[in-house]
Design a protein around this motif. Structure first.
Motif, PDB file in Angstrom:
ATOM      1  N   GLN A   1       2.984   3.250   4.343  1.00 55.85           N
ATOM      2  CA  GLN A   1       4.045   3.930   5.093  1.00 55.85           C
ATOM      3  C   GLN A   1       3.570   5.244   5.702  1.00 55.85           C
ATOM      4  N   GLY A   2       2.420   5.717   5.272  1.00 54.17           N
ATOM      5  CA  GLY A   2       1.852   6.931   5.842  1.00 54.17           C
ATOM      6  C   GLY A   2       2.157   8.173   5.030  1.00 54.17           C
ATOM      7  N   THR A   3       1.284   9.163   5.150  1.00 54.48           N
ATOM      8  CA  THR A   3       1.490  10.451   4.513  1.00 54.48           C
ATOM      9  C   THR A   3       1.119  11.541   5.513  1.00 54.48           C
ATOM     10  N   GLN A   4       1.943  12.566   5.590  1.00 48.05           N
ATOM     11  CA  GLN A   4       1.765  13.614   6.596  1.00 48.05           C
ATOM     12  C   GLN A   4       0.719  14.619   6.132  1.00 48.05           C
ATOM     13  N   VAL A   5      -0.206  14.920   7.034  1.00 44.20           N
ATOM     14  CA  VAL A   5      -1.183  15.988   6.822  1.00 44.20           C
ATOM     15  C   VAL A   5      -0.993  17.007   7.940  1.00 44.20           C
ATOM     16  N   THR A   6      -0.765  18.242   7.563  1.00 47.52           N
ATOM     17  CA  THR A   6      -0.580  19.311   8.537  1.00 47.52           C
ATOM     18  C   THR A   6      -1.581  20.419   8.244  1.00 47.52           C
ATOM     19  N   VAL A   7      -2.371  20.763   9.251  1.00 48.06           N
ATOM     20  CA  VAL A   7      -3.389  21.798   9.099  1.00 48.06           C
ATOM     21  C   VAL A   7      -2.994  22.984   9.979  1.00 48.06           C
ATOM     22  N   SER A   8      -2.762  24.112   9.363  1.00 43.23           N
ATOM     23  CA  SER A   8      -2.366  25.300  10.111  1.00 43.23           C
ATOM     24  C   SER A   8      -3.586  26.131  10.483  1.00 43.23           C
TER      25      SER A   8
ATOM     26  N   LEU B   1       0.847  -1.193   0.000  1.00 43.87           N
ATOM     27  CA  LEU B   1       0.000   0.000   0.000  1.00 43.87           C
ATOM     28  C   LEU B   1       0.883   1.243   0.000  1.00 43.87           C
ATOM     29  N   VAL B   2       0.553   2.186  -0.863  1.00 41.89           N
ATOM     30  CA  VAL B   2       1.330   3.423  -0.949  1.00 41.89           C
ATOM     31  C   VAL B   2       0.374   4.603  -0.914  1.00 41.89           C
ATOM     32  N   GLU B   3       0.510   5.416   0.138  1.00 46.06           N
ATOM     33  CA  GLU B   3      -0.338   6.602   0.276  1.00 46.06           C
ATOM     34  C   GLU B   3       0.293   7.802  -0.412  1.00 46.06           C
TER      35      GLU B   3
END
Length: 123
Positions: free
Chosen positions: A115-122, A4-6
């Protein structure tokens, strides 16, 4: 063995939207229920959403209900997470996961992980 690849993570302002994708390979995608989970720094991995093999049934965590939508395209071996009205508390690494047959909310019940993917909400 399923791989799986995000993709699709990034930095977005509060109120914005992102669409995550998870591409699967190495197995028969339509035989797996799929889930999205997230993990913020210092916190345990938590359930976000899941979808049945056919896509006919979906379940969501209360914290994202009405804002996030999980979907899948079995012809493309891909599951998606559309995230709208994002909040700073949605900041986390987002993981997709696969398990055979039935839908489930417990991370321990999923056999395969990306492996995960980063989500950053400002704010």
């Amino acid at each position: 063995q399923v791989q799986l690849v995000e993709s699709g993570g990034g930095l977005v302002q509060a109120g914005g939207s992102l669409r995550l994708s998870c591409a699967a390979s190495g197995g028969t995608f339509s035989t797996y229920a799929m889930g999205w989970f997230r993990q913020a720094p210092g916190k345990e991995r938590e359930f976000v959403a899941a979808i049945t093999r056919s896509g006919g049934t979906t379940i969501y965590a209360d914290s994202v209900k009405g804002r996030f939508t999980i979907s899948r395209d079995n012809a493309k071996n891909t599951v998606y997470l559309q995230m709208n009205s994002l909040k700073p508390e949605d900041t986390a690494v987002y993981y997709c996961a696969a398990r055979r047959i039935t839908i489930n909310q417990a991370a321990a019940n999923y056999e395969y992980w990306g492996q995960g993917t980063q989500v950053t909400v400002s704010s």
